[in-house]
Write a protein that holds these residues in place. Structure first.
Motif, PDB file in Angstrom:
ATOM      1  N   GLU A   1      41.067  44.155  43.563  1.00  0.00           N
ATOM      2  CA  GLU A   1      41.526  43.657  42.159  1.00  0.00           C
ATOM      3  C   GLU A   1      42.658  42.535  42.727  1.00  0.00           C
TER       4      GLU A   1
ATOM      5  N   LYS B   1      41.128  39.508  44.102  1.00  0.00           N
ATOM      6  CA  LYS B   1      40.543  38.572  43.042  1.00  0.00           C
ATOM      7  C   LYS B   1      41.619  37.878  42.304  1.00  0.00           C
TER       8      LYS B   1
ATOM      9  N   ASP C   1      34.394  44.401  34.708  1.00  0.00           N
ATOM     10  CA  ASP C   1      35.592  44.375  35.784  1.00  0.00           C
ATOM     11  C   ASP C   1      35.676  45.774  36.155  1.00  0.00           C
ATOM     12  N   ARG C   2      35.167  46.674  35.826  1.00  0.00           N
ATOM     13  CA  ARG C   2      35.259  48.101  36.176  1.00  0.00           C
ATOM     14  C   ARG C   2      34.191  48.387  37.192  1.00  0.00           C
TER      15      ARG C   2
ATOM     16  N   GLU D   1      31.938  46.305  38.713  1.00  0.00           N
ATOM     17  CA  GLU D   1      31.655  45.421  39.866  1.00  0.00           C
ATOM     18  C   GLU D   1      32.404  46.120  41.104  1.00  0.00           C
ATOM     19  N   HIS D   2      33.566  47.101  41.154  1.00  0.00           N
ATOM     20  CA  HIS D   2      33.823  47.555  42.155  1.00  0.00           C
ATOM     21  C   HIS D   2      32.950  48.909  42.717  1.00  0.00           C
TER      22      HIS D   2
HETATM   23 MN    MN Z   1      37.680  44.447  38.581  1.00  0.00          MN
END
Ligand code: MN
Ligand code: MN
Ligand code: MN
Ligand code: MN
Lengths: 223, 223
Positions: B9, B12, B102-103, B105-106
Motif C-alpha cells: 500500500e 502504491k 483494494d483489499r 489485489e494483495h
Molecule cells: Mn490495496
DNA sequence: CACTAATATTAGCCTAGTCTAATTATCCTC
DNA sequence: GAGGATAATTAGACTAGGCTAATATTAGTG
C-alpha cells in the motif's frame, strides 16, 4: 473489531478437529494442525475465549461456541464457493484450488460471497465433492457417503468426495483419473489391501493403496 | 521474502504521488495519502529502501526504483482486473468495486490474475475508464484525455474516465447518470464555473460543479 | 499412592507496524 | 546570515503473533 486471518485459521482448525473427534480439542492438537507451538496456541486460545468464540477449560481443551461455529461456516462457504469459481470458470485443475481459496476466504466480503453464489447459480458442492453451506449457513446433510475401502470386489460406485488438503493424495488421484463423479468398477481387493479399480473412461485397472482409498468416499451407483 | 499488504500500500501511494507531481515524494505527503504519522512513514521508508524498492535521500524524499514500480504495476493490474470482474460478472455498481479490489489485489496470486484476464477476455480498461496494464506490465498510452472543464459550451463529448477513489464524487456522478461511455452535450458553462450538460439518455440537463468536472475526463465525439 | 511422561501454561524475548514526544535538519524571510 | 517555521528522523512504548525455556498440571504406571 474484526478477526484477523490468523485467528480465523485457528477457528477453522478447531472446527475440523471437533468434526473429526467429537470431543473437546487439546492445545497440542491445534498446534499440530496449524504448525505452531503449544505456547502460541495457549495465547490465541485466550484471545478467542475473551471474544466468546470458544470455551476453554484450562488443561482440558476447547470447544467452539455458536458464534465461533458461525464464523467457521461463513469461511467454509466462501472457501468452497471460491474453489468452485476457480475450477469452473478460471480453468484451474481441482487439485490446485485449495491453497488459493484458503488465502482468499479471509479477504472477500460477505457481499462478494452472496454475489459469487448467484453468479455460480448457488452450487451445493465444491470441486472436491464437499457440501457448500447455504446463505442461512446450513450445511446440507453430508449425504451418506462411504469410504471406498468399505466396498467389495464386483461393485460399481461413483466417487463422491476426494480430500481437498493433502497435496500428494490429490496428485495421485488426479494422475489416475479419479475425481468426484468418476464411476469405478471395483475389480479386486488384494490381500495387502490394494484396490484394483477400473474408472469408466479407462480400459486398464488402476491400483489404489488403502492409505489413499480410505480418504475417498463413494456412493453405490443407482444403476 | 514476500511483501506485506501494508508495504504494498505504501508503494502504491508513492507511485500515485509520483504520477501526480513528477518529482521526489516527501514523507509527509505519503503520511497524508495513507493516513498514518510521518514517524511511521520514516520507518517504512527504511525497510522499502533496504529491499531496493525505492531510493531515499534523507530529508529530501523518495523515488521508486524499477523493482518498486514493477510491484505497483502488478498490483494495479490485479486491482483493475478485479474491478472489471466485479462489475461485469458479479453485478456490482461501478461505484462500489474500488474498496473490494483494494483489499483483494494483495491476496490474489499471479496465476489468478493471468487466468482472470483470460476469463475477462483481456480487457484494456476498467469500469472507471482507467487502463489495465497487460501481462508484460505495459500500460497502454493513457489515450489523450482531457478534463471536462477544458471543453466549451456546444461541444459533445464522451466520458472517458471517472475518479475511482473518492466516494462522494463517485456517488454524485452515479446519481446524475454519468459514467465512462456516457455521451454528453455541453449545454452551458455558467459564470461560477458550473457545467450544464445533457447526458444522452436524459432529457434534462444536469449541473456539474467544477470541483467534480475537473476530475472527469472526456474525449471529443468522433461523430 | 508415588513417580514419570506428556501436556499446558506462563514468562520473557523478537518482529512488524503503529503511535507520541523529543530532537535534528532544511528552508524561507527578514 | 540569523531566527523561526516546517518537515524529518529518532527514541521509546504498545499490540498481535510468533518463539524458547521454565514451570505447573494431569494422567498413567508400577
Ligand atoms: Mn490495496
Ligand atoms: Mn479446500
Ligand atoms: Mn484460510
Ligand atoms: Mn480502483
Amino acid at each position: 473489531m474484526d478477526l484477523s486471518p490468523i485467528a480465523e485459521e485457528y477457528l477453522k482448525a478447531i472446527s475440523t478437529l471437533e468434526t473429526e473427534h467429537a470431543r473437546p480439542i487439546r492445545t497440542v492438537e491445534i498446534a499440530d494442525e496449524i504448525g505452531v507451538t503449544s505456547a502460541s496456541v495457549s495465547s490465541m486460545i485466550d484471545t478467542l475465549d475473551e471474544r466468546g468464540l470458544l470455551e476453554h477449560t484450562p488443561y482440558k481443551g476447547v470447544e467452539l461456541t455458536g458464534d465461533g461455529e458461525e464464523i467457521v461456516t461463513t469461511l467454509v462457504r466462501k472457501h468452497r464457493l471460491l474453489e468452485t469459481f476457480l475450477t469452473d470458470h478460471l480453468d484451474y485443475r481441482w487439485t490446485d484450488v485449495h491453497e488459493e481459496a484458503d488465502r482468499l476466504e479471509h479477504h472477500v466480503s460477505d457481499e462478494f460471497a452472496t454475489r459469487l453464489a448467484t453468479f455460480l447459480d448457488d452450487p451445493t458442492t465444491d470441486p472436491h465433492g464437499d457440501p457448500i453451506p447455504d446463505t442461512a449457513l446450513t450445511v446440507s446433510e453430508e449425504s451418506v457417503q462411504t469410504p471406498l475401502t468399505e466396498y467389495e470386489a464386483g461393485e460399481t460406485v461413483v466417487v463422491a468426495q476426494v480430500p481437498d488438503r493433502d497435496h500428494d493424495v490429490r496428485e495421485y488421484l488426479f494422475e489416475h483419473g479419479l475425481e468426484p463423479g468418476t464411476e469405478l468398477y471395483l475389480e479386486a481387493v488384494t490381500a495387502v489391501g490394494i484396490l484394483e479399480v477400473v474408472p469408466d473412461d479407462a480400459d486398464d485397472s488402476v491400483s489404489i493403496p488403502t492409505k489413499i482409498a480410505r480418504h475417498v468416499s463413494a456412493r453405490a451407483t443407482s444403476r
